[in-house]
Structures are given as C-alpha cells and as structure tokens.
Scaffold this motif. Sequence first.
Motif, PDB file in Angstrom:
ATOM      1  N   ASN A  55      -5.215   3.512  -8.230  1.00  0.00           N
ATOM      2  CA  ASN A  55      -5.788   3.810  -6.915  1.00  0.00           C
ATOM      3  C   ASN A  55      -4.897   4.703  -6.053  1.00  0.00           C
ATOM      4  OD1 ASN A  55      -8.117   2.246  -7.363  1.00  0.00           O
ATOM      5  ND2 ASN A  55      -6.983   0.373  -6.876  1.00  0.00           N
ATOM      6  N   THR A 102      -1.468   3.016  -2.539  1.00  0.00           N
ATOM      7  CA  THR A 102      -2.142   4.298  -2.359  1.00  0.00           C
ATOM      8  C   THR A 102      -1.172   5.451  -2.101  1.00  0.00           C
ATOM      9  OG1 THR A 102      -2.431   3.916   0.024  1.00  0.00           O
ATOM     10  CG2 THR A 102      -4.217   3.185  -1.442  1.00  0.00           C
ATOM     11  N   THR A 133       0.816  -1.211   0.000  1.00  0.00           N
ATOM     12  CA  THR A 133       0.000   0.000   0.000  1.00  0.00           C
ATOM     13  C   THR A 133       0.852   1.265   0.000  1.00  0.00           C
ATOM     14  OG1 THR A 133      -0.149   0.033   2.426  1.00  0.00           O
ATOM     15  CG2 THR A 133      -1.873  -1.162   1.232  1.00  0.00           C
ATOM     16  N   GLU A 178      -3.369   7.662  -4.011  1.00  0.00           N
ATOM     17  CA  GLU A 178      -3.970   8.806  -3.317  1.00  0.00           C
ATOM     18  C   GLU A 178      -2.944   9.890  -3.015  1.00  0.00           C
ATOM     19  OE1 GLU A 178      -5.830   7.212   0.140  1.00  0.00           O
ATOM     20  OE2 GLU A 178      -7.176   5.889  -0.993  1.00  0.00           O
TER      21      GLU A 178
END
Length: 468
Positions: free
Chosen positions: A375, A348, A312, A377
């Motif tokens: 995805n 992310t 992640t 962020e």
Amino acid sequence: MPINLLGCNVDVVRLVLGCHVQVDLRSVFLVHPSLRLLAEPFLYSAVELAYYKSKPHLITLLVRSILRRPELAAHIRTLSLQGGDPPDQNWKGKVARSPVHEEDLHEAVSLVAGTRLPYRDRWIVELRQGTLDAYIALLLLRLPRLQRLHLGPVFFVESELIGLVLRSILHGPRSDWLEVDVSASLRELRTVSLIREVTFNLARTNRNTESTLPFFHLPSLEEMMVSIDNPLTPALPWPAAQPPLATNLVSLSVGGTMRESHLGQLLAATPCLRLLRWTWCYIPYHIDQYNTHVIDLDQLMPALAHVSGTLTELTLTGVPLLAYTGPWPSPLRVQGSIRALAGFDQLTKLLIPLVLFTGFSLPAREQLSECLPRNLEELTLTDDMYIDNDINETWHEAGHTGTIAAWLERVESSTPRLRKLCLVLQACDGETSLEDLDVRIEIRKLARRAGIDVATPDMHAEETWTEL
C-alpha cells in the motif's frame, strides 16, 4: 482611529491582546498595571530562551520570577530552551555555568530543601553553581500546565537531575520525601523535544538513557523527538517495574546512539505509533556488544514489528561514523533480511537507505518487489551509510540503482498505489558515466509508464523538488 484599551470591556481587551505578537505584548505590559494583568497570560504562554555562553542565562531569572509569583507558572504552555555553539568531537559535555547571586536563590533553595528528596543536597549545590540541569529540573516541578517542551542542544547535555525529578513526579508524593505537591506536574505535557549533539566523549561517558525514559510514562504524551543513548545493559532502565504503555504517543523520532538491539523495547511501549523516525548510529572507536559495524536487520525488523499494525510513515536514516578521524574501523555490513517490511500493511510513506535491500556489494541481497509494503504511496531511497563506508568498491550505479529499475518493471503488481519516488543518492551527484546515465533514463521511463513521479531534492532550496 486609536482605541483606548483601558476603557474597553475586559473580554474585548483579551481578544485584542490575543491577536498581538510577543513584542507588542511586552510594550502593552509596560503601559498600565491593569493592562499588565491582562497581558501576562498571553506573554507567558510561550517562553523561549536562547543560550549565550558570554552572558548570564535568563533561566535563573525565569525561575526566580515564577517562584516569587506562582500564578505566572500557570500561564506557561510552551517552554523552549535552545541554542549554544555546536560542540566539536572532543567536547566533554560541560556547559558554562550561569552566574547566580545568592539573594536570587532564596526561593529556589527553600523549595528544594522542603522536598526532603534524597538528592536535595546535590540539587541545592548545583543551583548555587548555576547548572542548567538544576534549573530545568525545578521548572518541570513548577509548571503544572505545560503542554510543549523543547530542550536542545546545550540544555540537554547534562540531564541527570531532570531524570531524577521526573522519576519523583511519576512515583507520586511520598510523605517521607515531599512537602511540595507534584501530583499535577506535567500531566498536560503533549509534545516533547529533547535534542543534543552526539560527540565521541559524550557518547562514551555521559549516557542520558535513564534521564530520557521517564518522559515515556507521561500520560498525555503525543509527540516525542529525542536523542537517546543506548544503555550498556540488556534491558532498558525504565523508572518503574513495568514498562510504560504510551497509547497516546503517535509520533516518535529517535536519534542519539540507540541501536536496533534496544529499539524494540522502546517500541513495545509505544503500540499506537503512526509516524516513526529512527537514525542508525555507529561510533567506531568505542566498540561494545551493542555498538558494532553490523546493521542487523534480524533485530531491526522484530523491533519495528511492534508498530507494524499502526505505522503509516517510516523514516530510517544512518549516521554511521560521526565525522570519525581515527584509525579506520571495520567496514559496515548488513546482516539479516528486510523482507518482513512487506507485511506493514498500513505504511504509505517510507524513507529508507537502499543498502538495506542491496547490501554494500553486488549482487543485491534483496529484491525491492519482495520487500516493499503493497500500500506504499511515497518512497524515498537514499545512499545513507554507503557513502560513509570504507569499502574499495564504488557505488556502481548501474548495479545498485539497477535494482530500482528491475523493481519498476513490475511495480504495478508489487506496489500498485505508489505515486511518488524520490532518489537521494549523493554518491552519484558527481560525474556520471554513460552507463550510469542510461540507468537514470531507464528509471525515469519505467516510472512514468507506471504513473509515478520521480524526483530528487534540490540541494539549493529546502522543501523544493526537481525532476530527474
């Protein structure tokens, strides 16, 4: 009003002591024998020692104490050994020895002699010489409840005995080697930090790969921060016939000199990683088949693919030249493609050098919109490696960061969840041309139109952000 702890219930006293800091506990420790027994578990729960070159080191006294009173070792959950003057680039990795008196060595020498390990004679010699490595190795053998370990930077310069002891622990007690029970050693160790400064001489002559890899076999390991050297063999020298499967390890930071050629073997042993930080390193004066000036994305991306389904957060940084002052080597070069990064669906948060997309010269090698995970962020783009490279071209901000502007024009279709963009471009921190300024203004406008915050780190205050 004052409380008479001696007259209180034992459980109440423990609650009171648990709220005190180490300095206060040391005072309580000296007040009364009864309070001393109650304070010891709190006082010894976290042991922090710093290295001072001009003074005898306290690690020898710590070892003496826990060998004379083994119950103290069971209290230690955190061991942090840190400090030392930063070495220069010619430092050969020899740490000043701690003066040791023979009368303080009896328990340590008896313990090591009782193991009948093949390296016990060498271990005893180094104990008598006051080698830090010998004392740390002994601590690892005798701290059964240890959960957090930090060594660095001086404490992990010499680490061969540490590695040998870890391998003995992992192989389990053998009747022809061990009289000391080591089967429970380090079973609870969850967080490990092994940090040392990389210097020219250390990187060439004192590789720590074999001393570091055994830590990945520890069953409870969850977080690892390690300075590890690239081996000179095609395969990593794991301590067992089969590489480990560190399924509890979720956070890994890899520094030192490990290159992309061996990173994949390391990540294959850590299939559940959620956070990965890796620093690309190049030592220009000592070229071999692994340490080259080429940033090989065709090796890096298959290496990262081992954790693509769980990762992640990914941080990639570069320290290519290590303040190199000798004859200038070949300029750095990017090889291969980073497009496979787009398939990291769980990612992310990403920090990455822009040159891995653009290369070191124009036109840009890759388009950000074709390489970034959908995805994502948070994205941080740096000019790591570029500003240290010996190339005749300037950064040409309008060209290189123009790649960012081109991506932002269609950011909503390529990375629709992106909400934060940080640019750490040190090469552009000086004088800014009108053309460069136009690009920055355009980046800000495009980002705001897509609802993305654009920021740069404030160089004068850590962990603060200022708007572009």
